[in-house]
Scaffold this motif. Sequence first.
Motif, PDB file in Angstrom:
ATOM      1  N   ALA A  12       0.933  -1.806  -0.010  1.00 23.78           N
ATOM      2  CA  ALA A  12      -0.190   0.114   0.094  1.00 23.78           C
ATOM      3  C   ALA A  12       0.721   1.034   0.548  1.00 23.78           C
ATOM      4  O   ALA A  12       0.322   2.485  -1.002  1.00 23.78           O
ATOM      5  CB  ALA A  12      -0.969  -0.158   0.826  1.00 23.78           C
ATOM      6  N   ALA A  13       1.707   1.227   0.983  1.00 25.74           N
ATOM      7  CA  ALA A  13       2.909   2.750   0.920  1.00 25.74           C
ATOM      8  C   ALA A  13       3.594   2.958  -0.332  1.00 25.74           C
ATOM      9  O   ALA A  13       3.746   4.207  -0.970  1.00 25.74           O
ATOM     10  CB  ALA A  13       4.417   2.154   2.002  1.00 25.74           C
ATOM     11  N   ARG A  14       4.235   1.338  -1.272  1.00 27.20           N
ATOM     12  CA  ARG A  14       4.501   1.801  -2.387  1.00 27.20           C
ATOM     13  C   ARG A  14       3.286   2.641  -3.709  1.00 27.20           C
ATOM     14  O   ARG A  14       3.454   3.243  -4.481  1.00 27.20           O
ATOM     15  CB  ARG A  14       4.684   0.635  -3.117  1.00 27.20           C
ATOM     16  N   SER A  15       1.691   2.382  -3.718  1.00 29.66           N
ATOM     17  CA  SER A  15       0.818   2.248  -3.971  1.00 29.66           C
ATOM     18  C   SER A  15       0.660   4.242  -3.721  1.00 29.66           C
ATOM     19  O   SER A  15      -0.067   5.190  -4.740  1.00 29.66           O
ATOM     20  CB  SER A  15      -0.573   1.566  -4.268  1.00 29.66           C
ATOM     21  N   HIS A  16       0.959   4.171  -2.804  1.00 24.85           N
ATOM     22  CA  HIS A  16       0.677   5.416  -2.694  1.00 24.85           C
ATOM     23  C   HIS A  16       1.691   6.777  -2.450  1.00 24.85           C
ATOM     24  O   HIS A  16       1.573   7.967  -2.039  1.00 24.85           O
ATOM     25  CB  HIS A  16      -0.433   5.896  -0.931  1.00 24.85           C
ATOM     26  N   GLY A  17       2.770   5.774  -2.851  1.00 23.85           N
ATOM     27  CA  GLY A  17       3.509   7.206  -3.085  1.00 23.85           C
ATOM     28  C   GLY A  17       4.366   7.609  -1.123  1.00 23.85           C
ATOM     29  O   GLY A  17       5.076   8.715  -1.468  1.00 23.85           O
TER      30      GLY A  17
END
Length: 272
Positions: A229-234
């Motif tokens: 999730a952190a990757r998808s939200h930058g």
Amino acid sequence: MQDVRPAAVAGMFYPGSKAALAGDVEGYLAAAATRPAATGRVPKVVIVPHAGYVYSGPVAASAYARLAPARGTITRVVLFGPVHRVPVRGLALPAARSFATPLGDIEIDQPAAAAARTLPQVRESEAAHAHEHSLEVQLPFLQAVLGEFKLVPFAVGDASPRDVAEVAELLWGGPETLIVVSSDLSHFHRYADARQIDRATVDAILALEPDLDHEQACGATPVNGLLLAARSHGLRPELLDLRNSGDTAGDKARVVGYAAVAFCAEDDHGRS
């Protein structure tokens, strides 16, 4: 069904009296607040340990101290922690409508819980939550720094990282929502070995690599899910503290590793 899930590990993992607990938590937070932060941003996600406070309290406090400016803004906490006592398939919500600690009761966010139950990997299990410490030990810190908030607690069992990420995405929200992931690192290695193992684990977390196993972190499943999730939200991760029980409690023969990591957005507000 209990309306209130009582504190199960008060007096064991942390003090059982309100005054002693409040004093310990405030002491940990005050000590952590003296450490410089790389940014002044309030995290959207934090990874924190879940051992007894004498062991992991100072490390957890380094993440919770970063939330102080968001008191009154953060009104919902989505909490993920691994099951230790009762196996469960998927992610389990409690049957209770609130959780109790010596500092008071925390209401479950019923609309958010109802939304999560629409996902096939989410179920309800009173047993999974009854004695689970990985979630409970986070609550006094959250009460101390945030004051009033509602809770959405997930006991994570046999699930995939994508199962966890899907739940997190559903409840991601905006500045009102904080996501907390509860996990210790390696268990019962010699001090020097643990330092090496845990440093490699933290390096993977900081690189947003969602491939941890349960030898590296007991909460590997929720950690991996939130890394997705952190990757998808930058989000940008920042290591706040990395120690083990040999550093905090003195015995270096067989130690447990602890890390505190904050994930902030790139924008100036750091809460998207």
